[in-house]
Design an enzyme around this catalytic site. Structure first.
Site, mmCIF file in Angstrom:
data_model
loop_
_atom_site.group_PDB
_atom_site.id
_atom_site.type_symbol
_atom_site.label_atom_id
_atom_site.label_comp_id
_atom_site.label_asym_id
_atom_site.label_seq_id
_atom_site.Cartn_x
_atom_site.Cartn_y
_atom_site.Cartn_z
ATOM 1 N N GLY A 143 -0.509 8.211 1.266
ATOM 2 C CA GLY A 143 -0.629 8.224 2.718
ATOM 3 C C GLY A 143 0.571 7.676 3.453
ATOM 4 N N GLY A 200 0.809 -1.221 0.000
ATOM 5 C CA GLY A 200 0.000 0.000 0.000
ATOM 6 C C GLY A 200 0.833 1.256 0.000
ATOM 7 C CB ALA A 201 4.215 1.907 -1.086
ATOM 8 N N GLY A 242 1.806 4.651 3.654
ATOM 9 C CA GLY A 242 2.678 3.772 2.891
ATOM 10 C C GLY A 242 3.632 4.528 1.999
ATOM 11 C CE1 TYR A 281 -8.967 0.403 9.311
ATOM 12 C CE2 TYR A 281 -9.410 1.434 11.434
ATOM 13 C CZ TYR A 281 -8.574 1.242 10.343
ATOM 14 O OH TYR A 281 -7.351 1.868 10.302
ATOM 15 C CB SER A 322 -5.851 1.212 13.882
ATOM 16 O OG SER A 322 -6.738 2.261 14.225
#
Length: 289
Positions: free
Chosen positions: A25, A21-22, A27, A163, A137
């Site tokens: 944001g 996920g780079a 990542g 989530y 998180s």
């Protein structure tokens, strides 16, 4: 540890680091900082066009490879491209989306945030030489693992409940992986990090009126993606404790990296073992630990 930032990061020359996920944001901020410090960064991303745009802004040795964590065939195909790596950073995720299913029929958030990363880690673990970093998180505190209904097939679906469950699952996985590594005498590390409250694209994908509240919070409270990435960067590059969890030093919300605590539920070893066994069955990936 107080005040640690990218200027304190050790030289990463010679290290190969995978960041899922780079493209944006946290990542993207993580990948950019690692590349600037000399690492060879493998950007594992679903959207290759966005990845190319992000990579053009990064210094150093950055590679792009396709990975869709919501599709186990894609996870296996990506794993086949990796000969070796020093660090795997499981960062990618979706947040509070409507009820959707992955390619394999998993609820989208548990499937993408947790099961996809579980499978990826299992497939790569024998080729990861140093450590695995999972991005959790602060919302894990409201998470509940339902082993009988992990995919929300019988429960009334809750976007934030799903989530929070996925982020709690990542912590249970982190701690259980470290226990198993330690028992086998491995010097590999399994650690976790969280960004606090960081303004990133993930918080704008809830697709409902809550976006307005999140947007206001982003403007008034949230820290930048660069600051939010610091705990992950610390967990990936600094001297850390096996199985530890790192987050911002100001009430877990913002600031510089420090070791933080997590809920009793995240340390429940029985649930961790049961979740591990369930995850192996669901993904078809068996760990060599």
């Amino acid at each position: 540890m107080g005040g640690w930032n990218t200027a304190d990061m050790p030289d990463q020359s010679g290290r190969i680091i995978i960041v899922t996920g780079a493209t944006s944001g946290l990542g993207e901020a993580t990948a950019r900082a690692l590349a600037a410090a000399g690492a060879q960064v493998i950007m594992a991303c679903r959207n290759e066009i966005k990845a190319q745009a992000a990579a053009r802004t990064m210094p150093g040795d950055v590679q792009i490879r396709q990975l869709d964590l919501a599709d186990l065939n894609s996870v296996r195909a990506f794993a086949d491209t990796v000969e070796r790596a020093d660090v795997l950073i499981n960062n990618a995720g979706v947040m509070a989306v409507p009820k959707l299913a992955t390619a394999d029929g998993f609820e989208m958030q548990i499937g993408t945030n947790y099961l996809g990363h579980f499978a990826l880690t299992g497939l790569l673990l024998d080729r990861i030489s140093q450590r695995v970093v999972n991005t959790s998180s602060i919302t894990h505190v409201i998470g509940r693992i339902d082993l009988e209904d992990l995919n929300w097939e019988r429960r009334a679906y809750s976007r934030f409940g799903a989530y929070a469950q996925s982020k709690l699952a990542l912590l249970l996985f982190t701690y259980e992986l470290q226990r198993r590594l330690t028992l086998t005498g491995s010097d590999k590390l399994s650690v976790a990090a969280h960004p606090g409250y960081a303004a990133t694209e993930i918080s704008s994908e809830t697709q409902n009126l809550l976006e307005q509240i999140v947007g206001l919070g982003n403007r008034l409270i949230a820290q930048s993606a660069d600051m939010g990435a610091l705990p992950t960067l610390y967990a990936a590059t600094a001297e850390v404790e096996p199985g530890a969890y790192y987050g911002p030093d100001w009430f877990n919300w913002r600031g510089h990296p420090t070791k933080v605590g997590s809920t009793a539920a995240s340390h429940d070893e029985k649930t961790a073992r049961q979740l591990w066994e369930l995850s192996e069955r669901l993904t078809g990936v068996q760990f060599r630990v």
